[in-house]
Enzyme design. Structure first.
Site, PDB file in Angstrom:
ATOM      1  N   GLN A 199      31.522 -15.334   8.922  1.00 40.78           N
ATOM      2  CA  GLN A 199      32.090 -16.638   8.580  1.00 40.78           C
ATOM      3  C   GLN A 199      33.106 -16.393   7.478  1.00 40.78           C
ATOM      4  O   GLN A 199      32.793 -16.453   6.295  1.00 40.78           O
ATOM      5  CB  GLN A 199      30.971 -17.589   8.157  1.00 40.78           C
ATOM      6  N   ARG A 256      30.379 -22.652   5.079  1.00 40.81           N
ATOM      7  CA  ARG A 256      31.731 -22.121   5.187  1.00 40.81           C
ATOM      8  C   ARG A 256      32.091 -21.940   6.659  1.00 40.81           C
ATOM      9  O   ARG A 256      31.213 -21.855   7.520  1.00 40.81           O
ATOM     10  CB  ARG A 256      31.856 -20.816   4.428  1.00 40.81           C
ATOM     11  N   GLY A 289      28.012 -28.704   9.039  1.00 41.32           N
ATOM     12  CA  GLY A 289      28.206 -27.401   9.677  1.00 41.32           C
ATOM     13  C   GLY A 289      29.581 -26.806   9.421  1.00 41.32           C
ATOM     14  O   GLY A 289      30.477 -27.455   8.867  1.00 41.32           O
ATOM     15  N   HIS A 290      29.756 -25.588   9.896  1.00 42.30           N
ATOM     16  CA  HIS A 290      30.975 -24.821   9.605  1.00 42.30           C
ATOM     17  C   HIS A 290      32.204 -25.367  10.322  1.00 42.30           C
ATOM     18  O   HIS A 290      32.168 -25.669  11.502  1.00 42.30           O
ATOM     19  CB  HIS A 290      30.804 -23.348   9.924  1.00 42.30           C
ATOM     20  N   GLY A 291      33.266 -25.485   9.554  1.00 36.83           N
ATOM     21  CA  GLY A 291      34.538 -25.895  10.112  1.00 36.83           C
ATOM     22  C   GLY A 291      34.673 -27.393  10.339  1.00 36.83           C
ATOM     23  O   GLY A 291      35.677 -27.863  10.869  1.00 36.83           O
TER      24      GLY A 291
END
Lengths: 335, 335, 335
Positions: free
Chosen positions: C197, C217, C238-240
């Site tokens: 990540q 991240r 969550g990521h993004g």
């Protein structure tokens, strides 16, 4: 960090189409990529985005390659290749050495190449195998053991007598080995008497546990997390529960105590699974489902009503309250 | 740790059937038990397992005793006896003394026999009664008071001006007294203006709070947790909410602000309870139910659809979206 | 802390009705208020409570004023006035100075008027702008930057290369920048290969994040939290994922990766939102709804069945399992 396309192709055994001297300094999605970025096209549905992307090169399959005029790295397993290439651009912190502010009990046993961050606390009889990394402020209770290469990020808490395998990653805020939730009502006093949770938690190898998750210790047996299990953030696993190898559990899912979950399961986010049930291998549970009985057949399972505009929903839930009665009325009409 | 069956019988006032010299070195479930283990038979449904168990002795009732040929410890309340016996085999860490790395404000007041772990932080005017234990890395804000015998595990965070009763246990990662979630939209600037949360949290006696739970401070009154309340892991309790005595709340349940919950309630895991409602005493809520209005009658309540195979579920939720319309069509046919 | 009613009226530009010398020493709800307390009447529904309240004065509107005989502070926006008055009675701890036990890397850069609590840890290249406050035991990873006036409470964990804006508040136990949940199955070995990540998290200005929340991240882009966003306790992002400006997210809600949420949304508690969807501006989601597809029209959305007595619920969910079939039978009858 910058590599040439040729270096990346060689490092990961990929077929290169284009100039091997093209510099790659980062990774990005098709739409965001700039010159110097590597992007990917896994699904042909995104071909148009790939054709207009500013990426310097793409990771893709042989099948897609003919449709693309950009430089390419070709793999029969492009997703796996991507995961491995991303490691080149990973800037994660690597601790080294033992910070003088760490509090390490004289009876703790440390392997070689251990890293321990500031203010970490290791109680008596803690054992760290070689190359373990313990983040700042992380606390390990008496008698806990940690296998080779395992990384505990900052502010993790591990209670006493917990076994963690090798090659694991445990993220910040996670708590392993707190007491399972077990009480027995005392009818005379009206109070709930605590059942001591005298067993521990055993975590296999290659397990990743996200941030803010909790895995309780057992009352009658150890809580078991199988090899290769991946657990997301804020997941709760009750006492004495067993998770089979290579099962993945998404964020904020709660699994109650003494439940046995098979291997290679995919458990969606925000799922609830009750206590004392069994789920076989290769079961998929979609997001926010409630599993209240055992699942004996592999496959995909769901619960819930689906989302709808608030006004419509209000009318429908009124009918749901009378659903059984409605079914009876229908049967009567049919008769 | 090993006891004889006779010692255990005497210690907890149990009727002994068999040789008092039998050594007991651990507790286990019927199926897992080995020689040296004590197991239990509470529910006659498991008689077959009891008859084939390798346990050295069983805890059970007089009623079941006749059907068993193993050595026995007999109690009219065998579950309660078991909870107490388990205490003999509890290997939990007990801190002792005040670690020199703890940061204790000179205006903190400490009772007798206090234990404080490494890197714990006590702000000004913190008061600990006798025999309180504060785990490593745990932080107590200004003016917070903790009653006798209470144990705070490592990496707990308590904000300022919080009152915690005696004989409580608070597990790692839990945060008590963070600001309640209160904002007022400012239409001119489009921003959400913070409403200061000027009240605190008061926690009664004999309360246990699991790992990673959060209990917010109040804006208009203190958040109250009654005596004997048991709260599992990752439970969220909003500002100004009140939980009645001896209520048990399972993991990952979220209770919004200004709600009043009665005594002796059993609230299942992953339940959601909205703000500003009232729930009377002795209400049971099953796992993952949403409580969106007050409950005025004791009993058991549920919501949700139950789990089903993914394909079937997809077809059913399409109908659910038109459920009200479907009910009307049925009525029309009946007419 | 005590003010006169006149001082408060002047400070916040409110119309005063009554004796300006009346002392105000606290705030309370109508029913709880004692002499010396200021209370409020926003909603005329509570007029009876206002008329019997022991409060020394009330905050209200001109419209309500005529119905009240108590001293008053009158505002066209009484809720906003109340939020601001409450600031006078806020006793939150303010750190000052840098505690000698904090571990600050020599390459960290600190602005003016920085406060750092005991045992906080700042890695290399951390940058704190002026007037930042870092609580006890809070850890900031390498290269993380924090904007002016931002407060991090105790035991927060921020990973490396995270950007936090000015005027933010982050509560205890929260973890920002842990790895997103991304794995790729390797069919040959059966294991799940970690996708590094490599992106970070960027948090705007005037953001508040509650206790025990986690924001991951990104793998392909930064996770973005817009200006003025308010996030409650135990929220998972969550990521993004991107959260638009001034959106408020209540406790224990989970939002999966790569989802884009608009501005001025109100997301209820315990909501689940799946990955890779889009939600437009000004969408309201009620508590414990599951959002599994994009929402393209502003408005209020819900899911779930509503609560009912356990026995009735059991009968209804049996019918729900056959709902599609039931709809077909109805159609057949109609034909």
């Amino acid at each position: 960090m910058a590599y040439t396309l040729g270096q990346i192709a060689e490092e990961f055994g990929l077929v290169l189409v284009g100039d091997p001297q093209i510099p790659i300094s980062g990774l990005a999605a098709l739409a965001d990529a700039q010159s110097g970025d590597l992007a990917f096209l896994f699904n042909i549905r995104y071909l148009a985005s790939a054709q207009t992307s500013h990426a310097s090169a793409l990771v893709t399959t042989q099948e897609n390659a003919d449709k693309l005029s950009t430089p390419l790295l070709i793999s029969p397993k492009p997703r796996l290749a991507w995961a491995r290439i991303a490691g080149l651009f990973d800037t994660s912190e690597r601790l080294s050495g033992i910070h003088p502010s760490a509090v390490i009990h004289p009876q703790a046993k440390l392997g070689k190449d251990i890293a321990i961050g500031p203010n970490a606390v290791l109680a008596a009889d803690v054992e760290l195998a070689d190359s373990v990394s313990i983040g700042a402020g992380t606390c390990l209770g008496r008698g806990t053991t940690v296998g080779m290469n395992t990384i505990l990020h900052p502010n993790v808490t591990i209670y006493h007598d917990i076994v963690i395998g090798s090659d694991c990653i445990i993220h910040s805020g996670t708590v392993i080995g707190a007491d399972g939730f077990g009480f027995e009502p005392d009818m005379e006093t009206g109070s709930l008497v605590k059942i001591p949770q005298i067993y521990g938690v055993r975590i296999g190898i290659d397990v990743e546990i996200g941030a803010g998750s909790t895995i309780d210790r057992g009352a009658l047996n150890d809580t078991l997390i199988g090899d290769g299990v991946k657990i997301d953030n804020q997941v709760q696993i009750g006492h004495g529960t067993q998770i089979g190898a290579h099962t993945a559990i998404s964020g904020t899912t709660a699994i109650a105590g003494s439940t046995r979950i098979g291997s290679y399961c995919l458990i969606g986010g925000a799922v609830g699974i009750v206590d004392n049930i069994e789920i076989v291998d290769q079961v998929e549970i979609t997001a926010m489902s409630l599993v209240s009985t055992s699942i004996r057949k592999k496959g995909r399972y769901s619960s819930g009503t689906g989302l709808m505009p608030g006004k419509l929903w209000k009318r429908n839930i009124v009918v749901f309250k009378h659903l059984n009665e409605l079914a009876k009325r229908l049967r009567k009409l049919e008769d």
